[in-house]
Design a protein around this motif. Structure first.
Motif, PDB file in Angstrom:
ATOM      1  N   PHE A  44      -2.241  -0.083  33.388  1.00  0.00           N
ATOM      2  CA  PHE A  44      -1.432  -0.394  34.559  1.00  0.00           C
ATOM      3  C   PHE A  44      -0.084  -0.950  34.106  1.00  0.00           C
ATOM      4  O   PHE A  44      -0.029  -1.688  33.121  1.00  0.00           O
ATOM      5  CB  PHE A  44      -2.106  -1.492  35.407  1.00  0.00           C
ATOM      6  CG  PHE A  44      -3.438  -1.122  35.970  1.00  0.00           C
ATOM      7  CD1 PHE A  44      -3.538  -0.591  37.245  1.00  0.00           C
ATOM      8  CD2 PHE A  44      -4.594  -1.318  35.231  1.00  0.00           C
ATOM      9  CE1 PHE A  44      -4.778  -0.261  37.773  1.00  0.00           C
ATOM     10  CE2 PHE A  44      -5.841  -0.991  35.752  1.00  0.00           C
ATOM     11  CZ  PHE A  44      -5.931  -0.458  37.029  1.00  0.00           C
ATOM     12  N   GLY A  47       1.472  -6.452  35.909  1.00  0.00           N
ATOM     13  CA  GLY A  47       1.526  -7.100  37.207  1.00  0.00           C
ATOM     14  C   GLY A  47       0.985  -6.283  38.362  1.00  0.00           C
ATOM     15  O   GLY A  47       0.947  -6.757  39.489  1.00  0.00           O
ATOM     16  N   THR A  48       0.564  -5.041  38.123  1.00  0.00           N
ATOM     17  CA  THR A  48       0.008  -4.232  39.211  1.00  0.00           C
ATOM     18  C   THR A  48      -1.468  -3.961  38.938  1.00  0.00           C
ATOM     19  O   THR A  48      -1.919  -3.992  37.798  1.00  0.00           O
ATOM     20  CB  THR A  48       0.742  -2.879  39.362  1.00  0.00           C
ATOM     21  OG1 THR A  48       0.505  -2.092  38.204  1.00  0.00           O
ATOM     22  CG2 THR A  48       2.220  -3.078  39.574  1.00  0.00           C
ATOM     23  N   ARG A  49      -2.212  -3.685  40.002  1.00  0.00           N
ATOM     24  CA  ARG A  49      -3.635  -3.364  39.856  1.00  0.00           C
ATOM     25  C   ARG A  49      -4.003  -2.128  40.658  1.00  0.00           C
ATOM     26  O   ARG A  49      -5.159  -1.933  41.012  1.00  0.00           O
ATOM     27  CB  ARG A  49      -4.506  -4.548  40.308  1.00  0.00           C
ATOM     28  CG  ARG A  49      -4.331  -5.809  39.475  1.00  0.00           C
ATOM     29  CD  ARG A  49      -4.812  -5.563  38.043  1.00  0.00           C
ATOM     30  NE  ARG A  49      -4.737  -6.764  37.239  1.00  0.00           N
ATOM     31  CZ  ARG A  49      -3.774  -7.042  36.379  1.00  0.00           C
ATOM     32  NH1 ARG A  49      -2.780  -6.210  36.222  1.00  0.00           N
ATOM     33  NH2 ARG A  49      -3.801  -8.141  35.665  1.00  0.00           N
ATOM     34  N   VAL A  50      -3.011  -1.289  40.953  1.00  0.00           N
ATOM     35  CA  VAL A  50      -3.254  -0.047  41.681  1.00  0.00           C
ATOM     36  C   VAL A  50      -2.654   1.116  40.904  1.00  0.00           C
ATOM     37  O   VAL A  50      -1.731   0.944  40.104  1.00  0.00           O
ATOM     38  CB  VAL A  50      -2.643  -0.082  43.109  1.00  0.00           C
ATOM     39  CG1 VAL A  50      -3.352  -1.109  43.961  1.00  0.00           C
ATOM     40  CG2 VAL A  50      -1.161  -0.350  43.080  1.00  0.00           C
ATOM     41  N   ASN A  51      -3.193   2.290  41.136  1.00  0.00           N
ATOM     42  CA  ASN A  51      -2.698   3.526  40.518  1.00  0.00           C
ATOM     43  C   ASN A  51      -2.684   3.457  38.992  1.00  0.00           C
ATOM     44  O   ASN A  51      -1.745   3.925  38.347  1.00  0.00           O
ATOM     45  CB  ASN A  51      -1.306   3.885  41.048  1.00  0.00           C
ATOM     46  CG  ASN A  51      -1.316   4.117  42.535  1.00  0.00           C
ATOM     47  OD1 ASN A  51      -2.272   4.659  43.082  1.00  0.00           O
ATOM     48  ND2 ASN A  51      -0.268   3.670  43.212  1.00  0.00           N
ATOM     49  N   TYR A  72       2.504  -3.330  29.627  1.00  0.00           N
ATOM     50  CA  TYR A  72       1.340  -2.798  30.317  1.00  0.00           C
ATOM     51  C   TYR A  72       0.186  -3.795  30.281  1.00  0.00           C
ATOM     52  O   TYR A  72       0.082  -4.610  29.363  1.00  0.00           O
ATOM     53  CB  TYR A  72       0.900  -1.475  29.674  1.00  0.00           C
ATOM     54  CG  TYR A  72       1.938  -0.399  29.822  1.00  0.00           C
ATOM     55  CD1 TYR A  72       1.990   0.385  30.972  1.00  0.00           C
ATOM     56  CD2 TYR A  72       2.894  -0.171  28.834  1.00  0.00           C
ATOM     57  CE1 TYR A  72       2.965   1.360  31.127  1.00  0.00           C
ATOM     58  CE2 TYR A  72       3.867   0.799  28.982  1.00  0.00           C
ATOM     59  CZ  TYR A  72       3.891   1.567  30.129  1.00  0.00           C
ATOM     60  OH  TYR A  72       4.858   2.530  30.297  1.00  0.00           O
TER      61      TYR A  72
END
Length: 192
Positions: A44, A47-51, A72
Protein backbone atom coordinates in the motif's frame (compact mmCIF):
# COMPACT_ATOMS: atom_id res chain seq x y z
CA UNK A 1 17.04 36.48 -12.71
CA UNK A 2 13.69 34.70 -12.39
CA UNK A 3 13.23 34.36 -16.19
CA UNK A 4 16.73 32.81 -16.40
CA UNK A 5 15.91 30.24 -13.70
CA UNK A 6 12.60 29.40 -15.35
CA UNK A 7 14.31 28.96 -18.73
CA UNK A 8 16.96 26.70 -17.18
CA UNK A 9 14.29 24.65 -15.39
CA UNK A 10 12.28 24.27 -18.61
CA UNK A 11 15.34 23.14 -20.58
CA UNK A 12 16.53 20.64 -17.98
CA UNK A 13 13.12 19.03 -17.51
CA UNK A 14 11.94 19.13 -21.14
CA UNK A 15 13.75 15.94 -22.10
CA UNK A 16 13.26 14.24 -18.77
CA UNK A 17 11.49 10.92 -18.96
CA UNK A 18 9.76 9.23 -16.08
CA UNK A 19 12.03 6.90 -14.14
CA UNK A 20 11.50 3.22 -14.87
CA UNK A 21 9.75 1.29 -12.10
CA UNK A 22 11.89 -0.37 -9.47
CA UNK A 23 11.41 -3.96 -8.36
CA UNK A 24 10.41 -4.35 -4.73
CA UNK A 25 11.43 -7.86 -3.64
CA UNK A 26 10.05 -9.12 -0.34
CA UNK A 27 11.16 -12.21 1.59
CA UNK A 28 9.48 -13.28 4.81
CA UNK A 29 10.94 -15.31 7.69
CA UNK A 30 9.80 -16.64 11.04
CA UNK A 31 13.11 -16.68 12.90
CA UNK A 32 15.55 -18.55 10.64
CA UNK A 33 12.81 -20.33 8.64
CA UNK A 34 11.70 -18.77 5.37
CA UNK A 35 7.90 -18.51 5.02
CA UNK A 36 7.68 -16.32 1.90
CA UNK A 37 5.75 -18.91 -0.14
CA UNK A 38 3.01 -19.20 2.50
CA UNK A 39 2.77 -15.46 3.18
CA UNK A 40 0.62 -13.08 1.19
CA UNK A 41 2.26 -9.66 0.84
CA UNK A 42 0.08 -6.69 -0.04
CA UNK A 43 1.70 -3.31 -0.76
CA UNK A 44 0.00 0.00 0.00
CA UNK A 45 1.16 3.59 -0.47
CA UNK A 46 2.14 4.83 2.99
CA UNK A 47 -0.81 5.81 5.13
CA UNK A 48 -3.52 4.07 3.08
CA UNK A 49 -5.27 0.75 3.66
CA UNK A 50 -7.33 0.48 0.47
CA UNK A 51 -6.53 -0.65 -3.07
CA UNK A 52 -3.38 -2.53 -2.07
CA UNK A 53 -1.46 -4.53 -4.65
CA UNK A 54 -0.54 -8.14 -4.02
CA UNK A 55 3.09 -9.05 -4.67
CA UNK A 56 3.17 -12.36 -6.59
CA UNK A 57 5.68 -15.11 -5.82
CA UNK A 58 8.39 -15.35 -8.50
CA UNK A 59 10.52 -18.42 -9.34
CA UNK A 60 13.60 -17.03 -7.52
CA UNK A 61 11.65 -17.19 -4.22
CA UNK A 62 10.73 -13.54 -3.59
CA UNK A 63 7.40 -11.81 -3.61
CA UNK A 64 8.00 -9.15 -6.28
CA UNK A 65 6.19 -6.05 -7.47
CA UNK A 66 7.28 -3.25 -9.85
CA UNK A 67 6.70 0.14 -8.21
CA UNK A 68 7.70 3.75 -8.63
CA UNK A 69 10.04 5.25 -6.04
CA UNK A 70 8.25 6.23 -2.84
CA UNK A 71 7.21 5.08 0.63
CA UNK A 72 5.13 1.98 1.12
CA UNK A 73 3.45 -0.03 3.86
CA UNK A 74 3.40 -3.82 3.67
CA UNK A 75 0.75 -6.14 5.08
CA UNK A 76 1.87 -9.75 5.58
CA UNK A 77 -0.52 -12.63 6.23
CA UNK A 78 1.05 -16.05 6.81
CA UNK A 79 -1.20 -19.09 6.39
CA UNK A 80 -0.41 -22.76 6.99
CA UNK A 81 -2.78 -25.71 6.93
CA UNK A 82 -5.68 -23.38 6.18
CA UNK A 83 -5.11 -21.31 9.33
CA UNK A 84 -3.67 -17.85 9.77
CA UNK A 85 -0.33 -18.16 11.60
CA UNK A 86 0.56 -14.51 11.65
CA UNK A 87 -0.39 -11.02 10.52
CA UNK A 88 2.10 -8.18 10.49
CA UNK A 89 2.38 -4.66 9.14
CA UNK A 90 5.64 -2.97 8.33
CA UNK A 91 5.35 0.71 7.58
CA UNK A 92 7.28 3.51 5.92
CA UNK A 93 9.48 1.27 3.77
CA UNK A 94 11.43 3.54 1.42
CA UNK A 95 11.85 2.45 -2.17
CA UNK A 96 14.48 4.43 -4.10
CA UNK A 97 17.13 3.56 -6.66
CA UNK A 98 19.92 2.74 -4.18
CA UNK A 99 23.42 2.47 -5.70
CA UNK A 100 24.47 -1.13 -6.25
CA UNK A 101 20.96 -2.61 -6.16
CA UNK A 102 20.55 -2.41 -9.96
CA UNK A 103 16.89 -1.38 -9.73
CA UNK A 104 15.94 -4.19 -7.33
CA UNK A 105 15.30 -3.43 -3.66
CA UNK A 106 15.01 -6.28 -1.15
CA UNK A 107 12.98 -6.01 2.06
CA UNK A 108 13.25 -8.92 4.48
CA UNK A 109 10.52 -9.05 7.11
CA UNK A 110 10.64 -11.38 10.10
CA UNK A 111 7.65 -12.39 12.21
CA UNK A 112 10.07 -12.98 15.11
CA UNK A 113 11.06 -9.82 16.99
CA UNK A 114 14.75 -9.03 17.39
CA UNK A 115 15.81 -10.39 13.96
CA UNK A 116 17.27 -8.61 10.95
CA UNK A 117 18.81 -9.45 7.59
CA UNK A 118 21.91 -8.85 5.55
CA UNK A 119 21.85 -9.03 1.75
CA UNK A 120 25.21 -10.06 0.26
CA UNK A 121 25.82 -9.46 -3.43
CA UNK A 122 28.80 -9.21 -5.80
CA UNK A 123 29.94 -5.68 -6.66
CA UNK A 124 29.53 -6.44 -10.34
CA UNK A 125 26.59 -8.22 -11.99
CA UNK A 126 27.08 -11.98 -11.90
CA UNK A 127 28.61 -13.88 -14.78
CA UNK A 128 28.39 -17.66 -15.17
CA UNK A 129 31.76 -18.07 -13.41
CA UNK A 130 30.79 -15.88 -10.47
CA UNK A 131 27.52 -17.68 -9.65
CA UNK A 132 29.21 -20.35 -7.54
CA UNK A 133 29.62 -18.48 -4.26
CA UNK A 134 28.06 -18.81 -0.84
CA UNK A 135 27.89 -16.74 2.31
CA UNK A 136 27.81 -17.65 6.00
CA UNK A 137 27.26 -15.47 9.07
CA UNK A 138 29.64 -16.24 11.93
CA UNK A 139 29.93 -15.32 15.60
CA UNK A 140 33.27 -14.00 16.82
CA UNK A 141 34.17 -17.52 18.05
CA UNK A 142 33.76 -18.81 14.47
CA UNK A 143 30.50 -20.70 15.07
CA UNK A 144 27.94 -20.44 12.31
CA UNK A 145 24.77 -18.41 12.86
CA UNK A 146 23.25 -18.57 9.37
CA UNK A 147 23.86 -19.77 5.84
CA UNK A 148 22.95 -17.63 2.85
CA UNK A 149 19.55 -18.17 1.29
CA UNK A 150 19.95 -17.69 -2.48
CA UNK A 151 18.00 -15.03 -4.34
CA UNK A 152 18.20 -13.38 -7.73
CA UNK A 153 21.90 -12.39 -7.83
CA UNK A 154 22.31 -12.27 -4.03
CA UNK A 155 22.19 -14.28 -0.84
CA UNK A 156 20.37 -13.19 2.30
CA UNK A 157 21.59 -13.94 5.82
CA UNK A 158 18.89 -13.82 8.50
CA UNK A 159 19.85 -13.72 12.19
CA UNK A 160 19.14 -12.15 15.57
CA UNK A 161 20.33 -8.54 15.70
CA UNK A 162 24.02 -8.35 16.57
CA UNK A 163 27.58 -7.96 15.34
CA UNK A 164 28.97 -10.77 13.16
CA UNK A 165 31.58 -11.70 10.58
CA UNK A 166 30.61 -12.81 7.07
CA UNK A 167 32.56 -15.58 5.34
CA UNK A 168 32.10 -15.71 1.57
CA UNK A 169 33.32 -18.73 -0.38
CA UNK A 170 34.09 -17.90 -4.00
CA UNK A 171 35.74 -19.81 -6.87
CA UNK A 172 38.81 -17.60 -6.30
CA UNK A 173 39.94 -16.04 -3.05
CA UNK A 174 37.62 -16.40 -0.03
CA UNK A 175 36.34 -13.10 1.36
CA UNK A 176 35.84 -12.20 5.03
CA UNK A 177 33.87 -9.16 6.16
CA UNK A 178 34.48 -8.27 9.81
CA UNK A 179 32.17 -6.61 12.33
CA UNK A 180 29.07 -6.49 10.17
CA UNK A 181 25.99 -5.36 12.07
CA UNK A 182 22.61 -7.02 11.60
CA UNK A 183 19.99 -4.56 12.81
CA UNK A 184 16.55 -5.50 14.06
CA UNK A 185 13.77 -5.27 11.46
CA UNK A 186 16.11 -3.89 8.77
CA UNK A 187 17.73 -5.27 5.64
CA UNK A 188 21.24 -4.04 4.91
CA UNK A 189 23.17 -4.60 1.68
CA UNK A 190 26.87 -5.47 1.61
CA UNK A 191 28.83 -6.02 -1.60
CA UNK A 192 32.05 -7.97 -2.02
Amino acid sequence: MTPTILLWLALTTAGAQPAPPLALDVRVFRGAVEVTAETTVTVFPTGTRVNGRAAPLVPSGERQLPLTAGQYDLQLVQQADGKVRGIAWTTLRLLVAYPGERGRHLEVVNFTKGWGALQIRPERPATDASLAWSARLLRKDGSEVARGVPGQGYQVLVAPAGLYDVAISTPGQPVRLHDVEVKENLTYVRAF
